[in-house]
Design a protein around this motif. Structure first.
Motif, mmCIF file in Angstrom:
data_model
loop_
_atom_site.group_PDB
_atom_site.id
_atom_site.type_symbol
_atom_site.label_atom_id
_atom_site.label_comp_id
_atom_site.label_asym_id
_atom_site.label_seq_id
_atom_site.Cartn_x
_atom_site.Cartn_y
_atom_site.Cartn_z
ATOM 1 N N SER B 248 0.802 -1.227 0.000
ATOM 2 C CA SER B 248 0.000 0.000 0.000
ATOM 3 C C SER B 248 0.838 1.283 0.000
ATOM 4 O O SER B 248 0.339 2.350 -0.341
ATOM 5 C CB SER B 248 -0.943 0.000 1.197
ATOM 6 N N ALA B 249 2.114 1.193 0.383
ATOM 7 C CA ALA B 249 2.933 2.402 0.414
ATOM 8 C C ALA B 249 3.059 3.026 -0.976
ATOM 9 O O ALA B 249 3.317 4.219 -1.108
ATOM 10 C CB ALA B 249 4.312 2.088 0.976
ATOM 11 N N ARG B 250 2.871 2.202 -2.021
ATOM 12 C CA ARG B 250 2.943 2.742 -3.388
ATOM 13 C C ARG B 250 1.826 3.745 -3.656
ATOM 14 O O ARG B 250 1.960 4.614 -4.496
ATOM 15 C CB ARG B 250 2.846 1.600 -4.402
ATOM 16 N N GLU B 251 0.715 3.571 -2.948
ATOM 17 C CA GLU B 251 -0.416 4.483 -3.137
ATOM 18 C C GLU B 251 -0.491 5.504 -2.005
ATOM 19 O O GLU B 251 -1.566 5.986 -1.654
ATOM 20 C CB GLU B 251 -1.729 3.686 -3.218
ATOM 21 N N LYS B 252 0.656 5.802 -1.420
ATOM 22 C CA LYS B 252 0.674 6.647 -0.225
ATOM 23 C C LYS B 252 -0.005 7.992 -0.461
ATOM 24 O O LYS B 252 -0.834 8.447 0.329
ATOM 25 C CB LYS B 252 2.124 6.869 0.216
ATOM 26 N N ASP B 253 0.341 8.629 -1.565
ATOM 27 C CA ASP B 253 -0.206 9.956 -1.840
ATOM 28 C C ASP B 253 -1.721 9.911 -1.945
ATOM 29 O O ASP B 253 -2.418 10.785 -1.421
ATOM 30 C CB ASP B 253 0.391 10.521 -3.136
ATOM 31 N N PHE B 254 -2.202 8.879 -2.635
ATOM 32 C CA PHE B 254 -3.653 8.750 -2.783
ATOM 33 C C PHE B 254 -4.324 8.530 -1.424
ATOM 34 O O PHE B 254 -5.325 9.168 -1.099
ATOM 35 C CB PHE B 254 -3.974 7.586 -3.722
ATOM 36 N N ILE B 255 -3.721 7.660 -0.621
ATOM 37 C CA ILE B 255 -4.321 7.370 0.694
ATOM 38 C C ILE B 255 -4.302 8.624 1.570
ATOM 39 O O ILE B 255 -5.274 8.933 2.252
ATOM 40 C CB ILE B 255 -3.568 6.211 1.384
ATOM 41 N N MET B 256 -3.185 9.344 1.514
ATOM 42 C CA MET B 256 -3.073 10.521 2.379
ATOM 43 C C MET B 256 -4.059 11.623 2.010
ATOM 44 O O MET B 256 -4.343 12.499 2.807
ATOM 45 C CB MET B 256 -1.637 11.079 2.379
ATOM 46 N N GLU B 257 -4.582 11.557 0.769
ATOM 47 C CA GLU B 257 -5.632 12.519 0.392
ATOM 48 C C GLU B 257 -6.847 12.387 1.293
ATOM 49 O O GLU B 257 -7.587 13.337 1.503
ATOM 50 C CB GLU B 257 -6.076 12.247 -1.047
ATOM 51 N N TRP B 258 -7.038 11.160 1.807
ATOM 52 C CA TRP B 258 -8.233 10.876 2.593
ATOM 53 C C TRP B 258 -7.932 10.721 4.084
ATOM 54 O O TRP B 258 -8.727 10.196 4.817
ATOM 55 C CB TRP B 258 -8.909 9.600 2.073
ATOM 56 N N ARG B 259 -6.761 11.134 4.453
ATOM 57 C CA ARG B 259 -6.405 11.028 5.883
ATOM 58 C C ARG B 259 -5.970 12.379 6.412
ATOM 59 O O ARG B 259 -5.512 13.231 5.660
ATOM 60 C CB ARG B 259 -5.261 10.021 6.074
ATOM 61 N N VAL B 260 -6.117 12.557 7.759
ATOM 62 C CA VAL B 260 -5.618 13.782 8.383
ATOM 63 C C VAL B 260 -4.550 13.399 9.399
ATOM 64 O O VAL B 260 -4.646 12.376 10.058
ATOM 65 C CB VAL B 260 -6.731 14.587 9.083
#
Lengths: 405, 409
Positions: B248-260
């Protein structure tokens, strides 16, 4: 930029670490072989002995090495200071099952002065001052015990505030002077206290002049002090006059008889400042009385004036004797006010500080020794540090906090 | 594959030859193409969200048929035109007003920023009103007037968004995107396993420790859609599935869009700087507030536990309670008796002052403690500001909450 900050922080952290890893042990007294006087439950063998006591029970032999250590006051000397002690102290001593006092620096300083005193000079005045609960009163007791051993006659006012306040008290017009007021009960109480403190010394002292109480009753020349006291206790109306007579005779005879008189007044500022409207003493016309109008106070003030010799006056000022809005500072000049300062000036001020770290530790160790602190955390180094922080090393505060542990 | 048109996908899908994934690939591709073809309207809006304002520039190809405009569309167009006109004039007014204001304040109108506007308004129209929302304000019209959703369908009544009929197009397209990414990761994982490259997968999973999922409220604002609790749960479950994938670290930027980010992460910047004084003594300064009190705390290291509060020692606080308040940060950080503190505290009563000093002290001590101790201090709540304030008295009431005694007559 970020890297440099990181580097900086890491270097700080490493420096901090080196400091943190230094575990500074609290410096305590080194254990000494002191006898165990108490009759309380015997100490378990495996418990480490904590050094907080000295075996030197004679206060005259205390030196700077004993500062911070507790010494046991023998039973017979306890009788001397017992009657003037605050019930709170007595309760603590009862809980501890022994009567111990800590040797403090101000007491030693005071003793040093007394040793080198030329008694032929007019009475010198010493004034103890310090924060609330810093040990002024116990310093007085220490000194009193010291002087008692040396054979001094002790004139002790345990709590001067008692004589200027109280709405329930019986106040009578003085039989000696109509513009003065007597406190028969307080005077009688003080006479008992005086007799208890100077047991065995008063029967040899005789009056030097005649005192006429009423048309039928009088004290001839040569009446012993014992008899005067007994008269005051049986005829409460004249008890205040008896106090005046005793004090006057002491002032007169101190030089001729070669007496050594120790005058101790706790919270002396009560003599000079007006107590508040509600609780100040009032006469029958509901007029508020000034401290100077009360015969007891009037007579004690004379003991504090340098008009006689072969005596020493030791006083303490306390915030509690002042009105609640006049307790901002603990210095003599503030607490005594203009009038009091002028009356006592010149005096030798002695500052009674709060505990040093060593003294505070000794106190905590004593409480642990007496099982007064039972909480396990209170027995650790960190716990002791916290206690010292919260109490700010104030003796009374420390005792109050430790009472809950 | 690239030659197959999106419509062909449908045909393929209807036949049983191709897998569903094939359909997914094409549909997704179509979605991306769709996004690329459409430009963002109202792009001047400060937080213009492309999800919201998707609308085509005239893309309708000329057709032989006469253009029929649906009734709903006509109504919408009228509304939209009115809205646009209104906003246009408001923006013009705002720009002119801003220049006027700059002239009044004697500053350069061209470099007059929003902060300058706020300052000027506060200066020219001072207001004692309690509620800050009730005070005069001058802001970009797009911030003040409620946003209007752009038309979701074209002149012919055909919706722009291919998920229009799900009612929540943004939400479902997000789910769609997540699923697609997850599937891609799964494929990659399969491939790596097949090539025996498992050891490369170590440490490739996303670290969730320092952040958390956006709240339902935030998600609603982000999507501009009325998302329900159940749908939010569905979203989080799907996201969790993506985030817990070993790659999942490969999609880090995408995931962080939905996290605070959690507070601890933000704290790293809040650590005060350490100054070294003469004699090699370190000191760090921080400030704290509580109720109406403010405190500035300067901590010296190494020290012996001395406190100097407004020129007094700990006797500044007469009650033990307040000293205990100061004790806590020192105990938690393990620095009791090892640091000195110089405190300047003002306003408020002893409770507020003690609390303010506690906060300032905790912040200043951060400079001298390790990471794990910092986390411990955060968990103890030492670094959290107590937001409680005195509540105002309300008219018609005896106090903030208390009512007058009710008497029947």
């Amino acid at each position: 930029m970020a890297a440099s900050i990181g580097q900086k922080l890491s270097s700080v952290a490493s420096r901090t670490n080196s400091l943190l890893k230094k575990t500074v042990k609290l410096t305590e007294h080194t254990p000494c072989a002191c006898p165990y006087y108490s009759t309380a439950a015997k100490r378990l063998e495996h418990e480490p002995r904590i050094a907080c006591r000295t075996s030197e029970t004679d206060p005259r032999k205390h030196t700077g090495d004993h500062v911070g250590l507790y010494y046991t006051v023998p039973e017979e000397e306890m009788a001397v200071i017992k009657t003037g002690m605050h019930p709170w102290h007595l309760r603590m001593m009862k809980s501890f099952n022994e009567s111990c006092l800590m040797v403090r620096k101000p007491a030693l300083e005071l003793k040093g002065y007394l040793d080198k005193l030329n008694l032929k000079h007019p009475v010198p005045r010493f004034l103890l001052y310090g924060r609330r609960g810093s040990g002024k009163t116990l310093t007085l007791h220490h000194t009193m015990q010291c002087c008692h051993k040396d054979g001094w006659i002790i004139v002790h006012a345990p709590w001067a505030g008692q004589w200027v306040r109280g709405w329930y008290k019986e106040v009578a017009v003085s039989t000696y002077k109509p513009d003065r007021y007597d406190l028969p009960a307080d005077s009688a109480e003080w006479l008992t206290h005086f007799r208890a403190q100077n047991l065995g010394k008063l029967s040899e002292l005789k009056t030097t002049s005649e005192y006429i109480w009423t048309k039928r009753e009088k004290a001839e020349v040569g009446t012993s002090f014992e008899e005067i006291i007994n008269f005051g206790l049986s005829r409460l109306k004249f008890s205040s006059d008896c106090v005046g007579v005793l004090l006057k005779e002491l002032r007169v005879q101190a030089e001729t008889q070669g007496l050594k008189v120790l005058v101790v007044v706790d919270s002396v500022n009560a003599f000079y400042v007006q107590w508040n409207q509600q609780n100040a003493l009032k006469n029958m016309e509901k007029k508020q009385l000034r401290p100077g109008e009360i015969s007891l106070v009037h007579n004690f003030k004379k003991m504090l004036s340098p008009t006689w010799s072969h005596g020493v006056a030791i006083c303490a000022v306390s915030e509690e004797a002042n009105d609640e809005d006049k307790r901002e500072d603990f210095t003599p000049i503030y607490l005594l006010g203009q009038e009091g300062f002028e009356a006592l000036d010149p005096f030798i001020p002695i500052y009674v500080p709060d505990y040093t770290e060593k003294e505070a530790l000794s106190n905590i160790n004593y409480y642990i020794d007496r099982n007064w602190i039972q909480n396990d955390y209170g027995k650790t180094d960190e716990g002791k540090r916290e206690l010292m922080f919260v109490s700010n090393r104030n003796p009374f505060n420390l005792a109050k906090i430790c009472a809950q542990l | 594959m690239a030659g197959i048109s999106p419509w062909a996908v449908k045909t393929v899908h209807k036949g049983t030859v191709s897998s569903r994934r094939l359909f997914v690939i094409f549909a997704h591709k179509r979605f991306l193409e769709f996004r690329a073809q459409n430009v963002v309207r109202l792009s001047s809006a400060p937080d213009g969200n492309d999800r919201l304002h998707i609308a085509p520039v005239t893309q309708n190809k000329p057709t032989a048929k006469a253009v029929t405009i649906s009734k709903a569309m006509r109504a919408y167009m009228e509304q939209a035109r009115a809205y646009d006109d209104k906003m246009k004039s408001e923006v013009a007014d705002f720009e002119i007003g801003k220049r006027h204001l700059a002239n009044i304040m004697g500053e350069d109108p061209d470099s007059f920023t929003q902060e300058d506007v706020d300052r000027a308004i506060e200066y020219l129209l001072p207001s004692g009103l309690y509620d800050k929302k009730a005070r005069p304000v001058m802001k970009d019209p797009y911030e003040i007037f409620p946003k209007k959703k752009a038309a979701q369908f074209g002149l012919d009544g055909r919706p722009y968004h291919w998920m229009y009929f799900t009612i929540l197009p943004n939400y479902y397209s997000a789910l769609y995107e997540i699923t697609w990414k997850l599937e891609a990761l799964k494929d990659l994982e399969d491939q790596m396993r097949a090539e025996n490259r498992q050891d490369e997968m170590e440490g490739q999973s996303f670290n969730t420790a320092s952040s958390e999922w956006v709240s339902l409220q935030a998600l609603k604002t982000k999507m501009v859609e009325n998302i329900k609790e159940k749908e939010y749960k569905h979203f989080v479950t799907l996201m969790e599935r993506l985030a817990s994938h070993p790659l999942s670290a490969r999609e880090k930027d995408f995931i962080m869009e939905w996290r605070v980010l959690l507070q601890s992460e933000e704290l790293q910047s809040a650590v005060p700087e350490v100054e070294v004084e003469e004699g090699g003594r370190m000191c760090a300064t921080a400030s704290g507030t509580r109720k109406s009190s403010n405190a500035i705390v300067k901590v010296y290291m190494p020290g012996s536990g001395k406190f100097n509060i407004n020129g007094k020692d700990l006797t500044y606080f007469s009650q033990n309670l307040y000293r205990e308040t100061l004790l806590l940060p020192l105990v938690v950080s393990g620095l009791l008796g090892k640091v000195d503190a110089e405190v300047d505290v003002e306003l408020g009563g002893p409770t507020g002052q003690a609390g303010a000093i506690r906060l300032g002290l905790s912040r200043a001590l951060l400079a001298f403690v390790e990471e794990d101790v910092k986390e411990k201090m955060r968990l103890t709540g030492l670094l959290t500001k107590d937001p409680r304030k005195r509540e105002r008295k309300k008219p018609g009431q005896q106090g903030a909450r208390r009512k007058f005694t009710w008497k029947k007559r």
